[in-house]
Design an enzyme around this catalytic site. Structure first.
Site, PDB file in Angstrom:
ATOM      1  N   GLU A  40       0.873  -1.163   0.000  1.00 31.00           N
ATOM      2  CA  GLU A  40       0.000   0.000   0.000  1.00 31.00           C
ATOM      3  C   GLU A  40       0.917   1.222   0.000  1.00 31.00           C
ATOM      4  OE1 GLU A  40      -2.663   0.239   3.343  1.00 31.00           O
ATOM      5  OE2 GLU A  40      -3.593   2.066   2.559  1.00 31.00           O
ATOM      6  N   ARG A 264       4.924 -12.863   9.851  1.00 28.94           N
ATOM      7  CA  ARG A 264       5.560 -11.597   9.507  1.00 28.94           C
ATOM      8  C   ARG A 264       6.865 -11.479  10.277  1.00 28.94           C
ATOM      9  NH1 ARG A 264       1.918  -7.627   9.058  1.00 28.94           N
ATOM     10  NH2 ARG A 264       3.305  -5.888   9.362  1.00 28.94           N
ATOM     11  N   LYS A 274       4.303   0.704   9.528  1.00 27.16           N
ATOM     12  CA  LYS A 274       4.477   1.976   8.830  1.00 27.16           C
ATOM     13  C   LYS A 274       3.839   3.120   9.599  1.00 27.16           C
ATOM     14  CE  LYS A 274       3.086   0.151   4.889  1.00 27.16           C
ATOM     15  NZ  LYS A 274       2.545  -0.024   3.540  1.00 27.16           N
TER      16      LYS A 274
HETATM   17  P1  ATP Z   1       2.625  -2.194   7.994  1.00 25.06           P
HETATM   18  O1  ATP Z   1       1.677  -2.770   8.991  1.00 25.06           O
HETATM   19  O2  ATP Z   1       4.045  -2.151   8.430  1.00 25.06           O
HETATM   20  O3  ATP Z   1       2.158  -0.916   7.425  1.00 25.06           O
HETATM   21  P2  ATP Z   1       1.450  -3.586   5.878  1.00 25.06           P
HETATM   22  O4  ATP Z   1       1.289  -5.053   5.908  1.00 25.06           O
HETATM   23  O5  ATP Z   1       0.279  -2.740   6.119  1.00 25.06           O
HETATM   24  O6  ATP Z   1       2.652  -3.236   6.810  1.00 25.06           O
HETATM   25  P3  ATP Z   1       1.594  -3.375   3.067  1.00 25.06           P
HETATM   26  O7  ATP Z   1       2.133  -2.283   2.241  1.00 25.06           O
HETATM   27  O8  ATP Z   1       0.131  -3.593   3.077  1.00 25.06           O
HETATM   28  O9  ATP Z   1       2.110  -3.127   4.536  1.00 25.06           O
HETATM   29  O10 ATP Z   1       2.356  -4.740   2.775  1.00 25.06           O
HETATM   30  C1  ATP Z   1       2.857  -5.169   1.551  1.00 25.06           C
HETATM   31  C2  ATP Z   1       3.280  -6.602   1.690  1.00 25.06           C
HETATM   32  O11 ATP Z   1       4.342  -6.709   2.621  1.00 25.06           O
HETATM   33  C3  ATP Z   1       2.149  -7.452   2.217  1.00 25.06           C
HETATM   34  O12 ATP Z   1       2.088  -8.632   1.469  1.00 25.06           O
HETATM   35  C4  ATP Z   1       2.534  -7.707   3.636  1.00 25.06           C
HETATM   36  O13 ATP Z   1       2.028  -8.942   4.069  1.00 25.06           O
HETATM   37  C5  ATP Z   1       4.047  -7.685   3.580  1.00 25.06           C
HETATM   38  N1  ATP Z   1       4.608  -7.312   4.870  1.00 25.06           N
HETATM   39  C6  ATP Z   1       4.383  -6.188   5.563  1.00 25.06           C
HETATM   40  N2  ATP Z   1       5.014  -6.197   6.743  1.00 25.06           N
HETATM   41  C7  ATP Z   1       5.690  -7.368   6.802  1.00 25.06           C
HETATM   42  C8  ATP Z   1       6.544  -7.996   7.771  1.00 25.06           C
HETATM   43  N3  ATP Z   1       6.839  -7.399   8.924  1.00 25.06           N
HETATM   44  N4  ATP Z   1       7.056  -9.195   7.471  1.00 25.06           N
HETATM   45  C9  ATP Z   1       6.784  -9.795   6.315  1.00 25.06           C
HETATM   46  N5  ATP Z   1       5.987  -9.287   5.364  1.00 25.06           N
HETATM   47  C10 ATP Z   1       5.444  -8.084   5.592  1.00 25.06           C
HETATM   48 MG    MG Z   2      -1.360  -2.097   5.294  1.00 24.20          MG
END
Ligand code: ATP
Ligand code: MG
Length: 552
Positions: A40, A264, A274
């Site tokens: 995102e 994760r 983020k």
């Molecule tokens: P955050 O909670 O840090 O904002 P998010 O999952 O909302 O992370 P996205 O941009 O939606 O962030 O994630 C893009 C991809 O990265 C998704 O497939 C997500 O599952 C993966 N991802 C995000 N954080 C992690 C993590 N800590 N470990 C492994 N994969 C991750």
């Molecule tokens: Mg997200």
């Protein structure tokens, strides 16, 4: 508290996702595989994303498929092109190439058509309840929810209202589109989940074309399906979403992408979300998203991390099915492993004390040769000037030293690395009792290569007072003091856990050749650690110490 994984994970053959893929290829279910990385664009990528990138791109490379980069841009309020650009830069820097660059917003029209189709099938309806009413009628894990009074609207009315939602007739919150599943479903996410909400905001790509936006659960699986993603890999918390992911695909009768979940990545002394990283930036606890203390990819890059080290780390961490916390020292280990083989060496003195060689003539300069990298002893060499006045680390001299201290002490010898053995004959202290000058003599017969090698217990690094350059070093340490930042109580301000010594700026004296180093990667300051020239302030950022225990 979560389990902390201290060491490298043991060797494994196939991880569970590879096992699934190999079975799918063997059975003919798929001829080749397609994965996607779906960020995102609401912030900069962090090391957790790097893990996901390495996994998705790595699997496609291993099995001869390809990976799409798809921006999950379904919430116009939090998203921005700045983030889109940084995400692309970071993925490229990590060394991966996406086959296609897509945006969930590319599919808004298709998603809308499919929503109409679900309405026509009697599987979606427009609900006039407020957000609050929808929440309170969902029930609990133990009690069923209550059907909305609008649940049994006719197909015609639903279509008309949904079209009016799209046309902008309603204010935010007036109406939503919901899937009609089961308000008593044991999985709360299946209790008539939201598909669309009204947001009157400009989107960074579609502008004002839309004022209804699909929810993650309605968009994600369908986007996967449009792109014919075979293995849609996401993090564990999405496992409860999987039935819904499948429900939409089955009822729309579209390409059956499948979702698989892995743990994760969490790291000790680190926050990863983020949203929280954005707070660190907004509260000026750090310089920005690329502050070298940030776990963002751009922060790690500025710190001196290499793509190779991060890819190695992702591989070592492996693919787990259960949440855990990885020790940050594993990440540092991976960096050292890479840089040890590749980085140029220089000597730098960070906490200098002056050392005078009494039996060396003033003005005399002798040059010593040293390998740029002792891992490649036949590789390029550098020349280091040896002069009468030197700097050594103040930690490398002790007035009253314990027996096991093998560095410089009164009436005792050490070798100045690559050069002569010296002996401390005197030292001067200031009024505060600090040693400010050390006097030594050198042994002319100890010149390397000039006769039989004489061993002494200690070897220390040094810099010539007259033949060195002054640089700034940014000595970075952990940003947080708490090992398990993920376990601090929600609502507690994590600024309370900020390490006040996470950055100490100092001056250091180095071999002049450092200033001409064009290797593009971090260099090793011998006996100290790896340092990377900061692209913004020109100082040298401490990427990592040479060993876990070495403290400056
Ligand atoms: P955050 O909670 O840090 O904002 P998010 O999952 O909302 O992370 P996205 O941009 O939606 O962030 O994630 C893009 C991809 O990265 C998704 O497939 C997500 O599952 C993966 N991802 C995000 N954080 C992690 C993590 N800590 N470990 C492994 N994969 C991750
Ligand atoms: Mg997200």
């Amino acid at each position: 508290m979560e389990e902390i994984v201290k060491n490298e994970t043991p060797e494994r053959n196939l991880n569970f996702i590879e096992e699934i893929i190999e079975a799918d290829l063997a059975s003919g279910k798929h001829k080749s595989i397609v994965t996607r990385f779906p960020p995102e664009p609401n912030g900069y990528l962090h090391i957790g994303h790097a893990k996901s990138i390495c996994l998705n791109f790595g699997l496609a490379l291993k099995y001869g498929g390809y990976t799409n980069l798809r921006f999950d841009d379904t919430n116009p309020v939090k998203e921005d092109v700045e983030y889109v650009d940084s995400i692309k830069e970071d993925i490229k820097w990590l060394g991966f190439e996406w086959a296609n660059e897509f945006y969930a917003s590319d599919y808004f029209e298709q998603l809308y058509d499919w929503a109409i189709l679900l309405i026509k099938k009697g599987l979606a309806y427009v609900d006039d309840q407020t957000q609050e009413e929808i929440r309170t009628t969902r029930g609990t894990i133990n009690t069923p929810g209550v059907n909305s009074p609008w649940r049994d609207r006719s197909v015609e009315e639903n279509i008309r209202l949904f079209e009016e939602m799209r046309e902008g007739k309603y204010a935010e919150g007036d109406k939503v589109l919901r899937a009609k599943i089961d308000m008593a479903h044991p999985n709360m996410l299946m209790r008539d989940p939201l598909m669309y909400r009204i947001i009157h905001a400009s989107h960074h790509r579609t502008g004002d074309k839309w004022c209804i936006y699909p929810m993650y659960d309605y968009a994600h699986g369908q986007c996967d399906s449009i792109e014919r993603i075979t293995h849609s890999i996401c993090t564990l918390e999405f496992d409860v979403h999987r039935p819904l992911y499948d429900w939409f695909i089955e009822n729309l009768e579209i390409f059956p992408s499948r979702q698989y979940e892995f743990a994760r990545l969490n790291l000790t002394y680190t926050i990863m979300s983020k949203r929280k990283l954005l707070q660190l930036v907004n509260n000026n606890y750090v310089e920005g998203w690329d502050d070298p203390r940030m776990p963002t990819i751009c922060g790690l890059r500025r710190r001196g991390y290499t793509p190779e080290s991060i890819r190695l780390f992702a591989e070592k961490v492996g693919v787990a099915k259960r949440d855990n916390v990885i020790d940050i020292s594993l990440l540092e280990w991976c960096l050292r492993d890479d840089l040890n083989r590749r980085s140029n060496r220089y000597m730098a003195v960070i906490n200098p004390v002056k050392l005078v060689i009494d039996n060396w003539e003033k003005g005399r300069v002798e040059y010593f040769e040293a390998p740029m990298n002792p891992e490649h002893p036949d590789g390029p060499k550098r020349k280091i000037a040896f002069t009468k006045e030197m700097y050594i680390e103040s930690e490398d001299f002790m007035e009253e030293a314990p027996k096991r201290y093998h560095r410089l002490k009164p009436n005792s010898e050490v070798r100045l690395k690559y050069s002569y053995i010296i002996k401390c004959v005197d030292y001067i202290k200031n009024e505060a009792g600090e040693v400010v000058q050390i006097h030594c003599t050198y042994d002319p017969t100890s010149k390397p290569g000039a006769g039989p090698w004489r061993s002494v217990k200690g070897t220390i690094h040094w810099a010539s007072v007259t033949h060195s350059e002054k640089i700034t070093v940014n000595l970075y340490d952990k940003l947080f003091t708490e090992e398990q930042m993920g376990s601090i109580p929600e609502g507690k301000d994590y600024s309370e856990y900020l390490n006040p010594d996470s950055l100490i700026v100092k001056e250091a004296f180095v071999e002049p050749d450092l200033l001409k180093d064009d290797s593009g990667i971090a260099v090793q300051f011998e006996r100290i650690g790896y340092f990377f020239k900061d692209p913004k302030n020109g100082g040298y950022n401490k990427a990592t110490a040479l060993r876990d225990s070495f403290k400056l």
